[in-house]
Design a protein around this motif. Structure first.
Motif, PDB file in Angstrom:
ATOM      1  N   ARG A  94       6.448   3.608  11.602  1.00 34.16           N
ATOM      2  CA  ARG A  94       5.582   2.921  12.559  1.00 34.16           C
ATOM      3  C   ARG A  94       4.696   1.862  11.895  1.00 34.16           C
ATOM      4  O   ARG A  94       3.913   1.199  12.560  1.00 34.16           O
ATOM      5  CB  ARG A  94       4.716   3.949  13.284  1.00 34.16           C
ATOM      6  CG  ARG A  94       5.463   4.689  14.378  1.00 34.16           C
ATOM      7  CD  ARG A  94       5.529   3.837  15.626  1.00 34.16           C
ATOM      8  NE  ARG A  94       6.437   4.391  16.629  1.00 34.16           N
ATOM      9  CZ  ARG A  94       6.528   3.932  17.875  1.00 34.16           C
ATOM     10  NH1 ARG A  94       5.782   2.915  18.246  1.00 34.16           N
ATOM     11  NH2 ARG A  94       7.374   4.467  18.720  1.00 34.16           N
ATOM     12  N   GLY A  95       4.763   1.792  10.562  1.00 39.92           N
ATOM     13  CA  GLY A  95       4.009   0.749   9.876  1.00 39.92           C
ATOM     14  C   GLY A  95       2.677   1.167   9.320  1.00 39.92           C
ATOM     15  O   GLY A  95       1.783   0.325   9.125  1.00 39.92           O
ATOM     16  N   ALA A  96       2.511   2.452   9.045  1.00 37.29           N
ATOM     17  CA  ALA A  96       1.258   2.919   8.453  1.00 37.29           C
ATOM     18  C   ALA A  96       1.002   2.190   7.138  1.00 37.29           C
ATOM     19  O   ALA A  96       1.920   1.944   6.353  1.00 37.29           O
ATOM     20  CB  ALA A  96       1.310   4.429   8.213  1.00 37.29           C
ATOM     21  N   ASP A  97      -0.251   1.860   6.889  1.00 36.68           N
ATOM     22  CA  ASP A  97      -0.641   1.051   5.740  1.00 36.68           C
ATOM     23  C   ASP A  97      -0.651   1.892   4.459  1.00 36.68           C
ATOM     24  O   ASP A  97      -1.410   2.847   4.332  1.00 36.68           O
ATOM     25  CB  ASP A  97      -2.036   0.463   5.986  1.00 36.68           C
ATOM     26  CG  ASP A  97      -2.478  -0.442   4.847  1.00 36.68           C
ATOM     27  OD1 ASP A  97      -1.623  -0.883   4.058  1.00 36.68           O
ATOM     28  OD2 ASP A  97      -3.689  -0.698   4.746  1.00 36.68           O
ATOM     29  N   LEU A  98       0.237   1.520   3.511  1.00 38.12           N
ATOM     30  CA  LEU A  98       0.269   2.198   2.212  1.00 38.12           C
ATOM     31  C   LEU A  98      -0.602   1.498   1.171  1.00 38.12           C
ATOM     32  O   LEU A  98      -0.931   2.092   0.144  1.00 38.12           O
ATOM     33  CB  LEU A  98       1.710   2.266   1.687  1.00 38.12           C
ATOM     34  CG  LEU A  98       2.566   3.449   2.148  1.00 38.12           C
ATOM     35  CD1 LEU A  98       3.984   3.304   1.628  1.00 38.12           C
ATOM     36  CD2 LEU A  98       1.981   4.768   1.684  1.00 38.12           C
ATOM     37  N   SER A  99      -1.007   0.273   1.448  1.00 37.88           N
ATOM     38  CA  SER A  99      -1.748  -0.493   0.442  1.00 37.88           C
ATOM     39  C   SER A  99      -3.122   0.107   0.177  1.00 37.88           C
ATOM     40  O   SER A  99      -3.632   0.029  -0.944  1.00 37.88           O
ATOM     41  CB  SER A  99      -1.892  -1.947   0.894  1.00 37.88           C
ATOM     42  OG  SER A  99      -2.651  -2.034   2.092  1.00 37.88           O
ATOM     43  N   SER A 100      -3.731   0.710   1.210  1.00 35.69           N
ATOM     44  CA  SER A 100      -5.054   1.313   1.028  1.00 35.69           C
ATOM     45  C   SER A 100      -5.004   2.841   1.116  1.00 35.69           C
ATOM     46  O   SER A 100      -6.021   3.494   1.285  1.00 35.69           O
ATOM     47  CB  SER A 100      -6.024   0.765   2.088  1.00 35.69           C
ATOM     48  OG  SER A 100      -5.535   1.049   3.393  1.00 35.69           O
ATOM     49  N   PHE A 101      -3.781   3.371   1.004  1.00 37.74           N
ATOM     50  CA  PHE A 101      -3.598   4.819   1.130  1.00 37.74           C
ATOM     51  C   PHE A 101      -4.238   5.553  -0.044  1.00 37.74           C
ATOM     52  O   PHE A 101      -4.075   5.169  -1.200  1.00 37.74           O
ATOM     53  CB  PHE A 101      -2.102   5.142   1.205  1.00 37.74           C
ATOM     54  CG  PHE A 101      -1.783   6.605   1.169  1.00 37.74           C
ATOM     55  CD1 PHE A 101      -2.055   7.419   2.251  1.00 37.74           C
ATOM     56  CD2 PHE A 101      -1.207   7.175   0.033  1.00 37.74           C
ATOM     57  CE1 PHE A 101      -1.753   8.769   2.222  1.00 37.74           C
ATOM     58  CE2 PHE A 101      -0.904   8.514  -0.008  1.00 37.74           C
ATOM     59  CZ  PHE A 101      -1.175   9.310   1.095  1.00 37.74           C
TER      60      PHE A 101
END
Length: 568
Positions: free
Chosen positions: A363-370
């Motif tokens: 769904r496009g969850a943000d991994l950059s700030s995970f």
């Protein structure tokens, strides 16, 4: 109810012990005189305010009841009202512990005993009184005798205890349609409140494990208000996990033109949708969303329904959640952060749900700030879901952890040493916990179960030439070539997992060690090399690391991560 033979064995033994009591004279009455005379004699010597004394009386009473001779007595002529109440309540407490099984209560019913209320000077019944019916509410194991209690206490006398709980409330709690109907036909208020909690009859029906669709409908038809909130701000809709009951709520409310407060918030800010999501109640989630529930409202902790769903290890329900919101053109806040800064994706990772993680990433969850969860986050979810002694769950959690890390890496997340160490520390603690309980088991029984488990594993074929038994005996690198973490993940969730779930605890520990050894070796190799100040070639370090157990490898990573090692 237990058979007479079962009670004969139990209580004959207890009766023999009674012979040595200082009160041996009263015990001997069991051997002479009529049953009625014995009962009267035993009753006269009881200190009714002393629970231990009542217990001694009951030990002598039960054999007498089971071997009763002659016509059944009129117990109202022998016992006072309070004495009967105390005996019923004592037996009910024991029934909850499976010591007795309503022997005295059945005896009361067989004699035709009916409770008669005390009256005031004007002849009106005194309703303020604590009865066994009140005490039964909230006790899960007394549901076998709650119907018997209502045969003793008349439904037209609505006793109320000091907390404001009435017999009508109790009838609703136990889902007794006929008794509830009788109370309502006598004019009792369908919205009467239990003062202690603020619960209405509708609350009690929904929150009990005996929840009844027919009683819910009956109350609603008689005018019960589904929007009433208790002292914690909880409405009946917050407590409803049954889709059929929810549909009934909405239908009757529509018929009355009385809309339900679908986004009502309790004292913690939770909406009915959040509560349904936290339970994984798929049908309820569907109904509430289609009825207009807000998918993004946060509670006092800043958590949304998606945060709650992300902990359920139920990818199908989360997929459905997104699908319905898409159909309704309702955007979902995919990367919403709670007050601790955790996103739904982080909750999914912390609860070790690989398939749920995939749904979020698709769904496009943000991994950059995970932010990767900590060991304590993993432990929090593990204890809540698995409990301390679910040995088979240690195996599932190990695979879940390894697959979760692997899927994150495949989707572009760069796993850090601290991330790997959080997983390693969690898995080692799981193994230590499993070993702690395992070491107390009888050695012979343990060996027998190991042999049986191994025999079962030999029957499970991974491929035509390799059994599961042969696979777990391979070295980690060799085993990894035969079966990946994903393959193991699918295997444990196949029909064959029924065999694995019965695997011996020692075998569980061994299998967990085997499955995760490659992960531990991968992440411990360079920390080990650093700790020895690169004095050996990396190939030599690899050979040493391959000989170590997972706990040792975890300790190496912990040592390398400590400030003291970095400052040397």
């Amino acid at each position: 109810m237990a058979s007479s033979d079962e009670f004969n064995v139990s209580y004959d033994c207890e009766y023999e012990e009674c012979q040595d009591d200082s009160d041996s004279e009263s015990s001997n009455h069991l051997a002479k005189g009529s049953s009625l005379e014995q009962l009267k004699s035993l009753r006269e010597k009881v200190d009714w305010e002393d629970q231990d004394d009542r217990e001694k009386f009951r030990r002598k009473l039960y054999p007498l009841i089971l071997h009763w001779q002659g016509q059944l007595p009129n117990l109202r002529e022998i016992f006072r009202l309070r004495e009967i109440d105390l005996l019923i309540r004592d037996e009910m407490r024991d029934s909850e512990l499976f010591v007795f099984d309503a022997t005295f209560i059945d005896f009361l019913i067989n004699t035709g005993y009916k409770d008669e209320p005390e009256v005031d000077e004007d002849g009106k019944p005194l309703l303020l009184r604590m009865t066994a019916v009140h005490e039964a509410v909230g006790r899960e194991r007394v549901h076998k005798i709650d119907d018997r209690l209502f045969q003793i206490y008349k439904f037209d006398v609505n006793y109320i205890n000091w907390s404001g709980l009435t017999h009508f409330h109790a009838a609703c709690y136990f889902g007794h349609h006929d008794y509830v109907k009788n109370f309502l036909e006598l004019g009792h208020d369908p919205n009467c409140i239990w003062q202690k909690t603020g619960d209405s009859p509708l609350h009690l029906v929904q929150e009990s494990c005996f929840g009844s669709i027919s009683v819910t409908e009956l109350l609603l038809r008689y005018g019960a208000d589904p929007n009433l909130a208790n002292k914690k701000g909880v409405t009946p809709l917050h407590l409803t996990n049954d889709g059929l009951i929810a549909e009934m709520f909405f239908k009757i409310s529509d018929d009355r033109c009385q809309p339900l407060q679908i986004d009502a918030r309790d004292e913690d800010g939770n909406t009915p949708l959040y509560m349904a999501a936290s339970c994984g109640a798929r049908q309820m989630v569907t109904i509430l969303l289609k009825r207009g529930a807000n998918p993004n409202w946060t509670n006092e902790n800043g958590a949304t329904p998606l945060h709650a769903l992300s902990q359920t290890n139920d990818p199908e329900t989360i997929e459905l959640f997104f699908k319905i919101n898409d159909e309704l053109n309702q955007p979902v806040h995919l990367d919403a952060r709670d007050k601790l800064g955790r996103t739904p994706l982080q909750w999914a990772v912390a609860s070790l749900s690989p398939d749920v993680v995939d749904v979020h990433l698709d769904r496009g969850a943000d991994l950059s700030s995970f932010v990767f969860p900590s060991t304590s986050d993993f432990e929090e979810f593990f204890v809540a879901v698995c409990g301390p002694r679910r040995y088979d769950m240690y195996l599932y959690r190990t695979l879940d952890a390894l697959c979760t890390a692997e899927r994150l890496e495949k989707r572009g997340y760069e796993l850090k040493r601290s991330d790997a160490l959080a997983i390693m520390t969690f898995l080692v603690k799981c193994i230590l916990r499993c070993n702690y309980y395992n070491k107390y088991e009888d050695k012979d029984k343990k060996e027998a179960r190991v042999k049986k488990s191994m025999a079962e594993l030999k029957k499970i074929m991974v491929d035509p030439n390799l059994s599961l038994y042969d696979l777990i005996r391979l070295r980690p690198k060799e085993a990894a070539k035969q079966l990946t973490y994903e393959d193991w993940y699918k295997l444990l969730r196949s029909a064959k997992s029924e065999i694995l779930s019965r695997f011996d605890e020692a075998g569980i520990v061994h299998l967990c060690e085997k499955l995760s050894r490659g992960f531990f070796q991968r992440w411990a190799l360079y920390p080990f090399w650093e700790l020895i100040r690169y004095r050996l070639p990396i190939l030599c370090c690899e050979m040493i690391v391959e000989q170590l157990m997972n706990e040792d490898l975890c300790n190496i990573c912990l040592a390398a991560a400590s400030p003291s090692s970095q400052s040397c």
